[in-house]
Design an enzyme around this catalytic site. Sequence first.
Site, PDB file in Angstrom:
ATOM      1  N   HIS A 124     -12.415 -24.036 -21.326  1.00  0.00           N
ATOM      2  CA  HIS A 124     -13.152 -23.610 -20.138  1.00  0.00           C
ATOM      3  C   HIS A 124     -12.127 -23.468 -19.008  1.00  0.00           C
ATOM      4  CE1 HIS A 124     -15.908 -24.222 -16.698  1.00  0.00           C
ATOM      5  NE2 HIS A 124     -16.898 -23.913 -17.525  1.00  0.00           N
ATOM      6  N   ASP A 205     -11.709 -32.806 -22.586  1.00  0.00           N
ATOM      7  CA  ASP A 205     -12.783 -32.263 -21.762  1.00  0.00           C
ATOM      8  C   ASP A 205     -14.062 -32.427 -22.587  1.00  0.00           C
ATOM      9  OD1 ASP A 205     -14.742 -30.736 -20.624  1.00  0.00           O
ATOM     10  OD2 ASP A 205     -13.572 -28.894 -20.513  1.00  0.00           O
ATOM     11  N   GLN A 208     -19.119 -30.874 -22.905  1.00  0.00           N
ATOM     12  CA  GLN A 208     -20.124 -30.390 -23.847  1.00  0.00           C
ATOM     13  C   GLN A 208     -20.376 -31.359 -24.999  1.00  0.00           C
ATOM     14  OE1 GLN A 208     -21.936 -27.787 -23.300  1.00  0.00           O
ATOM     15  NE2 GLN A 208     -20.764 -26.746 -21.705  1.00  0.00           N
ATOM     16  N   LYS A 231     -25.065 -31.983 -17.130  1.00  0.00           N
ATOM     17  CA  LYS A 231     -25.305 -31.414 -18.457  1.00  0.00           C
ATOM     18  C   LYS A 231     -25.983 -32.428 -19.381  1.00  0.00           C
ATOM     19  CE  LYS A 231     -21.213 -28.416 -18.413  1.00  0.00           C
ATOM     20  NZ  LYS A 231     -21.699 -27.152 -17.868  1.00  0.00           N
ATOM     21  N   CYS A 371     -16.906 -18.709 -18.286  1.00  0.00           N
ATOM     22  CA  CYS A 371     -15.718 -19.391 -17.746  1.00  0.00           C
ATOM     23  C   CYS A 371     -14.693 -19.669 -18.835  1.00  0.00           C
ATOM     24  CB  CYS A 371     -16.088 -20.696 -17.041  1.00  0.00           C
ATOM     25  SG  CYS A 371     -17.190 -20.452 -15.668  1.00  0.00           S
TER      26      CYS A 371
END
Lengths: 414, 120
Positions: A124, A205, A208, A231, A371
């Site tokens: 991302h 990261d 998600q 999220k 993104c």
Amino acid sequence: MKRDKFMKVSLVKSDFPIFDEYPNLVYLDNAATSQKPHTVIDAVKQFYVKYNANIHRGIYKLSENATQKYENVRSKVAGFIGCDDPKEIIFTKNTNEAINLIVYGWARVNLKKGDIVVLSEMEHHANIVPWIRLKQELGINLYFVPLTSDYGLDYKKILAQGFDLSKIKLVSIAHVSNVLGTINPVSEIVKFLKENKLSVKVCIDAAQSVPHLPIDIRDLDCDFLTFSAHKMLGPSGVGVLWARLKLLESMEPFLAGSHMILKVFRDNVIFADFPDKFEAGTANLEGVVGFGAAIDYLNKLGMQNVFEHDQTLMKYGLQELSGIDGLKLFGLKEAKNRIAIFSFGFEGIHPHDIAQILDEDNIAIRSGHHCAQPLMDSIKQSATARASCYIYNSKEDLDKLVMGLKKVKQTLGI
Amino acid sequence: MNKTLYREIILEHFRNPLNFGEILDADFIVDEDNPLCGDSVHLTGKVNKGKLTDIKFKGEGCVISRAAGSIMTEYIKNKTIKEIRNFNQKDFLSLIEIPLTVTRLKCALLPFSALQKALK
């Protein structure tokens, strides 16, 4: 909560007031942000009603209670990812800011010209752009791990690039791709780096992955982990950086100002100890408290159940979408090592048109580059359409998506 | 929710766009991109005695941007440059008659922006 109870999506869905407001809404844009259960909305409201005061250093009861509420969430977050010490949890605005904190607080201090940061082609922009700025500033080099033919990471290629491996100081990659849905084998990658005597730090990261998978930092064996509350049912404006204690000790603050100090002189400053050191200014207090309610909600469901629900939808979605003639899916075809994020397109059709026609039937998906422009370049698309699921989605939602996509084909004559 | 965006006339311009292609001996060539969605338009035209005698467009794009390109080029072809200069954004939007959200407005305006660039 028992597993069979959880699988009754209608029960879960009834906890989300947005679906009372829009009973026909098929919300499949969860990779962008999740909906909020009433417990989270109530927690935010209750904070204003019962606890509102600025935290830390308030002598009065109200402020002490607010501080306690806020700090309790730090412990909850720590517990949620298998971290023993809440001091290692830093609240930020979002994942993006958490990565910037690593870049400016750790990398900018510890890296020098010629050092290499390894990213991947499926990152991302949040995990690319801050590194590009650091490259421009310090003259570090960036290497992007390429994709394998089945949308995984060809990470063993790191060894074959011909560069001095001792220059690699950090590997910073997504746990789960926000476009492809691929679950990257973080602990395997860490093991691989260690076996090859690469003395690097690993940053994950996890924006998600934390919402969908049971996460334990001890299993991942990484050094930094970043994610966002919004999220995973929580409010926007709250993110998390987890870092190993030793690294936090060597990190400089990213944002300077109030709250992050021990003592301020006219020409000098002594910083507070972390986590305060990295949380300048008044934080998003009600947001953090709402995040606590989101974690409670997920814990009550059980993250293993959340993951299994995702996997059921993932398998069903793959099966149904691959039955649509002309639809090209960008992501693992095999129903493993991936979550229920589906990126797709039709030849000659712009994804914006797909999303807009689906919206006519109240099916909310995202279209664009998500993104992840370097990834779009790798898969040779200017944009894709993306449907992504969460706990309140059902197979029926995916059936509606499939019906909608058939309508798209019909409308546009393909 | 907008039910009228993909009406038949717009879809017809999308499927069979007018003036689609490229003029090889063009008097002007302009390119315009929409980085938001990756759409691009390539506009070529011929001008004779103050009149736009031919214009073609091509590029990657969504239904809206392609239909807008088709309708716009057909409208301005054979008009004088003076007339085309008077053709403003409002005229353009009423010409294509697509009710647009803020995001999609950029798609529709892509060929118009390219035209404005050409007029400079």
